[in-house]
Write a protein that holds these residues in place. Structure first.
Motif: not given
Length: 195
Positions: A156, A167, A154, A134, A171, A81, A131-132, A140-141, A137, A169
């Motif tokens: 994710t 933030v 993030a 689980e 995805t 990731s 962030a990479a 961060v979330l 992330n 994202r």
């Protein structure tokens, strides 16, 4: 006879003392002068070619004050990731001369444990924190609201539908697209901060 031999030895010693300032037998005087000239020339060449403070090391890289930091799982940038994220960050660093670094979450791979490492990056002065994985992330979330002045990215595939003002994202699941998107986002932050 014995006295005659002594006189010759004494005369030889006296002669040696008188001739001490003359050149040594078998060694030409030009050899000594040549050696001295070579030493002087080597010293001057060393002095002239010695690197001064004004010349930077050709292998060094001058960075701006801008920095982007990546929070990864315990495997670091080798984690599946994190690898494409790190690649995008490095590309952005090469273009902008901004600094990039990463920090691994040691211990339990939970959002709660990762939040300590996240706080370290934010308080360390990173201009943007990525962030990479689980746990990073999740940190961060869950914790971005505690750091309203910080910027987060993030990376994710999980989209919980929540929107946080600080933030962004990413995805995408394709590593090449992740690298490209991270590059664009990080380069934008590093360029703006580096100016």
């Amino acid at each position: 006879m014995l006295g005659g031999r002594m006189d010759k030895r004494l005369q030889g010693s006296a002669a040696t003392g008188r001739d001490a300032g003359r050149r040594l037998p078998g060694r030409p005087s030009w050899w000594l002068g040549g050696a001295a000239a070579v030493l002087v020339a080597a010293g001057l060449a060393t002095w002239a070619l010695w690197p001064g403070d004004e010349r930077p090391d050709p292998r060094s890289r001058v960075y701006t004050e801008a920095s982007a930091c990546l929070l990864t799982p315990a495997q670091g940038t080798t984690d599946a990731s994190a690898a494409p994220v790190w690649a995008g960050m490095q590309q952005a660093s090469t273009e902008t001369r901004g600094k990039v670094s990463f920090l691994e979450v040691d211990g339990a791979q939970t959002a709660q444990n990762a939040s300590t490492f996240l706080a370290t990056l934010v308080n360390g002065g990173c201009d943007v924190v990525l962030a990479a994985g689980e746990a990073p992330n999740g940190a961060v979330l869950q914790g971005a609201g505690q750091f309203p002045q910080a910027k987060f990215i993030a990376v994710t595939t999980v989209d919980d539908g929540k929107s946080l003002a600080n933030v962004v994202r990413v995805t995408d699941s394709d590593p090449a697209r992740v690298t490209s998107r991270v590059h664009d986002l990080v380069a934008e932050v590093l360029s703006a901060k580096g100016d």
